[in-house]
Design a protein around this motif. Sequence first.
Motif, PDB file in Angstrom:
ATOM      1  N   GLY A  22      14.214  51.945  20.732  1.00  9.69           N
ATOM      2  CA  GLY A  22      13.502  52.501  21.884  1.00  9.69           C
ATOM      3  C   GLY A  22      13.000  53.941  21.548  1.00  9.69           C
ATOM      4  N   GLY A  23      12.198  54.447  22.248  1.00 11.96           N
ATOM      5  CA  GLY A  23      11.309  55.469  22.086  1.00 11.96           C
ATOM      6  C   GLY A  23      12.314  56.735  22.105  1.00 11.96           C
ATOM      7  N   SER A  24      13.367  56.733  22.750  1.00 10.90           N
ATOM      8  CA  SER A  24      14.101  57.905  22.930  1.00 10.90           C
ATOM      9  C   SER A  24      15.060  57.812  21.809  1.00 10.90           C
ATOM     10  N   GLU A  77      10.125  52.601  18.975  1.00 12.84           N
ATOM     11  CA  GLU A  77       9.675  51.858  20.171  1.00 12.84           C
ATOM     12  C   GLU A  77       8.732  50.706  20.043  1.00 12.84           C
ATOM     13  N   THR A 100      15.202  52.876  31.169  1.00  9.97           N
ATOM     14  CA  THR A 100      16.759  52.353  31.044  1.00  9.97           C
ATOM     15  C   THR A 100      17.145  52.468  29.515  1.00  9.97           C
ATOM     16  N   ARG A 122      14.244  58.620  19.108  1.00 13.35           N
ATOM     17  CA  ARG A 122      13.628  59.589  18.387  1.00 13.35           C
ATOM     18  C   ARG A 122      14.278  61.092  18.623  1.00 13.35           C
ATOM     19  N   ILE A 123      15.021  61.373  19.732  1.00 15.70           N
ATOM     20  CA  ILE A 123      15.798  62.573  19.868  1.00 15.70           C
ATOM     21  C   ILE A 123      16.780  62.831  18.524  1.00 15.70           C
ATOM     22  N   LYS A 183      11.411  68.211  25.968  1.00 16.89           N
ATOM     23  CA  LYS A 183      12.210  67.136  25.101  1.00 16.89           C
ATOM     24  C   LYS A 183      11.814  66.770  23.911  1.00 16.89           C
ATOM     25  N   LYS A 184      10.482  66.291  23.594  1.00 15.13           N
ATOM     26  CA  LYS A 184       9.954  66.142  22.316  1.00 15.13           C
ATOM     27  C   LYS A 184      10.020  67.105  21.334  1.00 15.13           C
ATOM     28  N   ILE A 222      17.269  52.419  23.912  1.00 21.51           N
ATOM     29  CA  ILE A 222      16.963  53.587  24.845  1.00 21.51           C
ATOM     30  C   ILE A 222      15.740  53.734  25.120  1.00 21.51           C
ATOM     31  N   GLY A 223      15.171  53.218  26.179  1.00 22.64           N
ATOM     32  CA  GLY A 223      13.677  53.307  26.480  1.00 22.64           C
ATOM     33  C   GLY A 223      13.418  54.750  27.426  1.00 22.64           C
ATOM     34  N   ALA A 224      12.390  54.356  28.448  1.00 23.57           N
ATOM     35  CA  ALA A 224      12.184  55.485  29.409  1.00 23.57           C
ATOM     36  C   ALA A 224      12.836  55.373  30.590  1.00 23.57           C
TER      37      ALA A 224
END
Length: 209
Positions: free
Chosen positions: A153-155, A180, A29, A157-158, A78-79, A25-27
């Motif tokens: 992917g960076g997301s 990421e 896509t 981290r949610i 979000k972060k 899960i990126g920025a």
Amino acid sequence: DKPVAAGLGLGINVKEAQGVMIVDIGAETTEISVLSLGGIVISRLIQNGGRSIDDAIQSAIRKEFNFFIGSKTAEAIKKGLACAIEPDGSSMQICGRNMVVGLPQMMEITSEFVYEAIKEQLGIIMDAVKTILERTPPELGVDIIQNGIYLTGGSARIRNLDQLLQQKSGIRVTVDEEPEMSVAKGLARVMVDRDFRSLAFVTKEQKYE
Ligand SMILES: Nc1ncnc2c1ncn2[C@@H]1O[C@H](COP(=O)(O)OP(=O)(O)OP(=O)(O)O)[C@@H](O)[C@H]1O
Ligand SMILES: [Mg+2]
């Protein structure tokens, strides 16, 4: 291939594994892939990710409070506050523009509000994973269940996103500590590690959709 590199970066021996699922899960896509023996068996790219989650936060705040925030602020919210399962009761002061009076203002946003705002986007991503699992050949599915799903992917981290995915799929989920970085780390491994060098020239037939 990016998912193969991500798999390597996650420390998976992608060359030997029969079935591995990677959810990146990126920025812009989300890429959901099933790998087997170093190649991609199924892969699906959807245009939902961190950015669409930011957009959802931005538009929920605009609709609910007539309050305009920039995309950087939405990402910061979000972060700071996003969580995929139970909102934790925390909150944040944010800057934006009150659209009724047209002036800059501060306001407080809660994790509950953000949770509701991003629910739909997270749901779309979860549904896409389920669809891929349904289409995965059963012999690979068994291996995926044993290996678990790798979330990257960076997301990734949610907060609690791994738990949400685990609930929705019924499969154990592993998240990289630096999600990421998985693809970059995997590429580095392909270059350095003789064993994996052949993966740089994978020519297997691929089924993208
Ligand atoms: N702590 C965090 N909590 C939530 N989201 C985060 C966090 N840190 C980074 N992100 C999000 O991760 C996304 C970036 O992830 P990544 O670096 O994997 O994307 P990318 O590979 O550049 O994008 P794409 O794969 O779409 O081309 C951004 O949307 C960013 O807001
Ligand atoms: Mg990416």
